[in-house]
Design a protein around this motif. Structure first.
Motif, short mmCIF file in Angstrom:
data_model
loop_
_atom_site.label_atom_id
_atom_site.label_comp_id
_atom_site.label_asym_id
_atom_site.label_seq_id
_atom_site.Cartn_x
_atom_site.Cartn_y
_atom_site.Cartn_z
N PRO A 1 26.26 9.40 4.94
CA PRO A 1 25.52 9.22 6.19
C PRO A 1 25.84 10.27 7.25
O PRO A 1 24.94 10.75 7.95
CB PRO A 1 25.95 7.81 6.64
CG PRO A 1 26.32 7.12 5.38
CD PRO A 1 26.97 8.18 4.54
N ALA A 2 27.12 10.65 7.38
CA ALA A 2 27.49 11.67 8.35
C ALA A 2 26.90 13.03 7.95
O ALA A 2 26.39 13.78 8.80
CB ALA A 2 29.01 11.76 8.47
N HIS A 3 26.98 13.35 6.67
CA HIS A 3 26.40 14.61 6.18
C HIS A 3 24.89 14.63 6.41
O HIS A 3 24.32 15.64 6.85
CB HIS A 3 26.72 14.77 4.69
CG HIS A 3 26.07 15.97 4.06
ND1 HIS A 3 26.53 17.25 4.26
CD2 HIS A 3 25.00 16.08 3.22
CE1 HIS A 3 25.78 18.11 3.58
NE2 HIS A 3 24.84 17.41 2.94
N ALA A 4 24.23 13.50 6.11
CA ALA A 4 22.78 13.42 6.31
C ALA A 4 22.42 13.58 7.78
O ALA A 4 21.43 14.24 8.12
CB ALA A 4 22.26 12.08 5.78
N ALA A 5 23.23 13.00 8.67
CA ALA A 5 22.98 13.16 10.11
C ALA A 5 23.14 14.63 10.51
O ALA A 5 22.38 15.15 11.35
CB ALA A 5 23.94 12.28 10.90
N ALA A 6 24.13 15.32 9.93
CA ALA A 6 24.33 16.73 10.22
C ALA A 6 23.14 17.56 9.77
O ALA A 6 22.66 18.46 10.48
CB ALA A 6 25.62 17.23 9.55
N VAL A 7 22.63 17.26 8.58
CA VAL A 7 21.45 17.97 8.07
C VAL A 7 20.25 17.73 8.97
O VAL A 7 19.50 18.66 9.30
CB VAL A 7 21.14 17.53 6.62
CG1 VAL A 7 19.79 18.08 6.16
CG2 VAL A 7 22.26 17.97 5.67
N GLN A 8 20.07 16.49 9.41
CA GLN A 8 18.95 16.19 10.30
C GLN A 8 19.09 16.90 11.64
O GLN A 8 18.10 17.33 12.23
CB GLN A 8 18.84 14.68 10.51
CG GLN A 8 18.47 13.90 9.26
CD GLN A 8 17.15 14.33 8.66
OE1 GLN A 8 16.17 14.58 9.38
NE2 GLN A 8 17.10 14.44 7.35
N THR B 1 19.93 27.92 16.64
CA THR B 1 18.49 27.73 16.60
C THR B 1 18.12 26.59 17.55
O THR B 1 18.97 25.76 17.88
CB THR B 1 18.02 27.40 15.18
OG1 THR B 1 18.68 26.21 14.73
CG2 THR B 1 18.32 28.54 14.23
N PRO B 2 16.88 26.53 18.00
CA PRO B 2 16.48 25.42 18.88
C PRO B 2 16.71 24.07 18.22
O PRO B 2 16.49 23.91 17.02
CB PRO B 2 14.99 25.69 19.12
CG PRO B 2 14.82 27.15 18.89
CD PRO B 2 15.79 27.51 17.81
N ALA B 3 17.16 23.11 19.02
CA ALA B 3 17.50 21.79 18.47
C ALA B 3 16.26 21.01 18.05
O ALA B 3 16.27 20.29 17.05
CB ALA B 3 18.30 20.98 19.49
N GLY B 4 15.18 21.16 18.79
CA GLY B 4 13.97 20.41 18.46
C GLY B 4 14.23 18.92 18.44
O GLY B 4 14.92 18.37 19.30
N ALA B 5 13.73 18.25 17.41
CA ALA B 5 13.93 16.80 17.26
C ALA B 5 15.18 16.48 16.48
O ALA B 5 15.43 15.31 16.18
CB ALA B 5 12.71 16.19 16.58
N GLY B 6 15.99 17.50 16.16
CA GLY B 6 17.19 17.29 15.36
C GLY B 6 18.12 16.20 15.88
O GLY B 6 18.55 15.33 15.11
N PRO B 7 18.47 16.21 17.18
CA PRO B 7 19.35 15.16 17.69
C PRO B 7 18.77 13.76 17.54
O PRO B 7 19.52 12.80 17.29
CB PRO B 7 19.53 15.54 19.17
CG PRO B 7 19.28 17.01 19.21
CD PRO B 7 18.21 17.26 18.18
N TRP B 8 17.47 13.62 17.70
CA TRP B 8 16.85 12.30 17.53
C TRP B 8 16.94 11.86 16.08
O TRP B 8 17.25 10.70 15.80
CB TRP B 8 15.37 12.35 17.95
CG TRP B 8 15.12 12.82 19.34
CD1 TRP B 8 16.05 12.94 20.35
CD2 TRP B 8 13.88 13.23 19.89
NE1 TRP B 8 15.45 13.41 21.50
CE2 TRP B 8 14.11 13.60 21.24
CE3 TRP B 8 12.58 13.35 19.38
CZ2 TRP B 8 13.10 14.07 22.07
CZ3 TRP B 8 11.57 13.81 20.21
CH2 TRP B 8 11.83 14.16 21.54
N ARG B 9 16.69 12.77 15.17
CA ARG B 9 16.72 12.44 13.75
C ARG B 9 18.13 12.03 13.33
O ARG B 9 18.33 11.07 12.58
CB ARG B 9 16.23 13.63 12.92
CG ARG B 9 14.82 14.07 13.26
CD ARG B 9 14.42 15.31 12.49
NE ARG B 9 14.14 15.01 11.10
CZ ARG B 9 12.94 14.69 10.63
NH1 ARG B 9 11.88 14.65 11.44
NH2 ARG B 9 12.76 14.43 9.36
N ALA B 10 19.14 12.76 13.81
CA ALA B 10 20.53 12.44 13.49
C ALA B 10 20.91 11.07 14.04
O ALA B 10 21.61 10.28 13.38
CB ALA B 10 21.46 13.51 14.05
N THR B 11 20.46 10.77 15.24
CA THR B 11 20.77 9.49 15.86
C THR B 11 20.17 8.33 15.06
O THR B 11 20.81 7.27 14.91
CB THR B 11 20.23 9.46 17.30
OG1 THR B 11 20.87 10.49 18.07
CG2 THR B 11 20.50 8.12 17.97
#
Length: 316
Positions: A83-90, A165-175
Motif C-alpha cells: 500500500p505504501a509503495h502503491a501510494a508512492a507510485v500514485q 515534475t508537476p504533482a497534478g492529481a498525484g497527492p489526491w491519488r496517493a491519499t
C-alpha cells in the motif's frame, strides 16, 4: 460511474484475499518486529500497474482497481509494503514512472508529511514538494516508535530529488490509497466483532441478539459503507477529472479514518473485558486505524480542507 464492481475488480479482490490470508500478520509484528510477509513479493511484482495511468507508464487500469486490492489488505491487517509503495507510485503518476518502480524491483514509500512508513525497508522516496514531485534518496533514517509495529515509522532526512515534475492529481491519488486501506481496517474490525457477537453467550443468549451490541455494529457498518462509497466515488472523480475531485478526496480520507477508528473501538467493546487484553485481536485494528488516520494528513486536517473548499466554492 458504475454502481457495481466489474468482474475484473472482483477477481482482483479474490486474488489479493487469497494472498493476504497466508503468512505474517500484525500479531507477528507486535511480538517479533516487522518482517516482510510472503505476499509482499507477488503484490509488488504483479499488482504494481494497478491504477497507474497510461501517461505514467501504466496499462490504463482504473484507480478503483487499486483501491479494491488495498482495501482487502487493510481488512486482513497485512503488514505489507505494497500500500505504501502503491501510494508512492500514485504520487508520481503525473509523469512517466520508472519501469523498475512499476515492476516492484525498486520499492518506494511516499513522503508527504512527517510520518514516513517503511523508510528503512524502502529503496527510495516519492517526495511531494511545493514545486512538484520527485524521487529522492535517504541521507538519514531515524526509527520512531510506532503505535502499530506492523507499520514501521521513521524520521527521514532526504537528498533533494534531481528531477521534479508537476504533482497534478498525484497527492489526491496517493491519499485515496490510504483511505481504501482504512476502509478495509474498518471492515476487518466489524467482521471480528460480528463473529464474537454471533458466538459469545450471556444469560443464555448470544450477545448479538441484544440491542446494545447489535446497534453498535450497525453504526460501525453504516459508517464504513459510507466511507467506502465515498472513497470509490472520489477515485472515479479523480480518474475522470471531475471538478469536485479534490473535495471528495479530502472527505473520503476523513470519513475513512473516522470509520476505522470507530469500528475498532466498537470491536473492543463487543469483546468486553477480554477486548482490552493484549491476547485478543481488537487492539490490533485500533492500532492500525490510528496510525493510518494520521498518515498523509490527519482526519482533522482533511475535514478542515473540506470546509475551506466548500467556503471557496460558495464565495465563487
Amino acid at each position: 460511474m458504475r454502481a457495481t464492481f466489474t468482474q475484473e475488480q472482483l477477481e482482483i479482490a479474490k486474488t489479493v484475499r487469497s494472498l493476504a490470508e497466508e503468512g505474517v500478520t500484525a500479531r507477528t509484528a507486535l511480538d517479533a518486529g516487522w518482517r516482510a510477509p510472503a505476499c509482499d513479493g507477488p503484490l509488488l511484482r504483479d499488482f504494481g500497474l494497478l491504477g497507474v495511468p497510461e501517461l505514467a507508464g501504466g496499462i490504463g487500469s482504473d484507480l478503483i482497481d487499486l483501491l479494491v486490492a488495498v482495501e482487502v489488505l487493510g481488512e486482513h491487517l497485512v503488514p505489507s509494503r505494497f500500500p505504501a509503495h502503491a501510494a508512492a507510485v500514485q504520487l508520481l503518476s503525473g509523469s512517466l514512472v520508472p519501469e523498475d518502480v512499476l515492476s516492484g524491483e525498486r520499492v518506494l514509500t511516499p513522503v508527504m508529511d512527517a510520518l514516513v512508513r517503511f523508510a528503512a525497508q524502502a529503496d527510495g522516496f516519492a517526495v511531494l514538494l511545493p514545486d512538484g514531485v520527485g524521487i529522492a534518496a535517504a541521507e538519514g533514517i531515524v526509527a520512531r516508535q510506532s503505535l502499530d509495529p506492523s507499520v514501521p515509522l521513521s524520521d527521514v532526512t532526504l537528498t533533494g530529488p534531481d528531477d521534479k515534475t508537476p504533482a497534478g492529481a498525484g497527492p489526491w491519488r496517493a491519499t485515496l490509497v490510504v483511505a481504501a486501506e482504512l476502509c478495509g481496517v474498518a471492515q476487518g474490525a466489524i467482521d471480528l466483532a460480528a463473529g464474537q457477537a454471533r458466538t459469545r453467550e450471556q444469560f443464555g443468549r448470544v450477545i448479538g441478539s441484544y440491542q446494545g451490541v447489535a446497534f453498535q455494529l450497525a453504526e460501525a457498518a453504516t459508517a464504513r459503507k459510507a466511507a467506502w462509497d465515498l472513497t470509490l466515488y472520489a477515485g472515479w472523480a479523480v480518474d475522470n477529472g471531475r471538478a469536485d475531485a479534490e473535495i471528495q478526496v479530502h472527505a473520503a480520507k476523513a470519513a475513512a479514518g473516522r470509520a476505522a477508528v470507530f469500528a475498532a473501538e466498537r470491536c473492543i467493546q463487543v469483546h468486553g473485558g477480554m477486548g482490552i487484553t493484549m491476547e485478543a485481536d481488537p487492539h490490533l485494528f485500533l492500532r492500525r486505524a490510528l496510525v493510518l488516520d494520521a498518515v498523509l494528513g490527519t482526519g482533522a486536517w482533511h475535514r478542515r480542507r473540506v470546509g475551506a473548499l466548500r467556503v471557496q466554492s460558495r464565495l465563487a
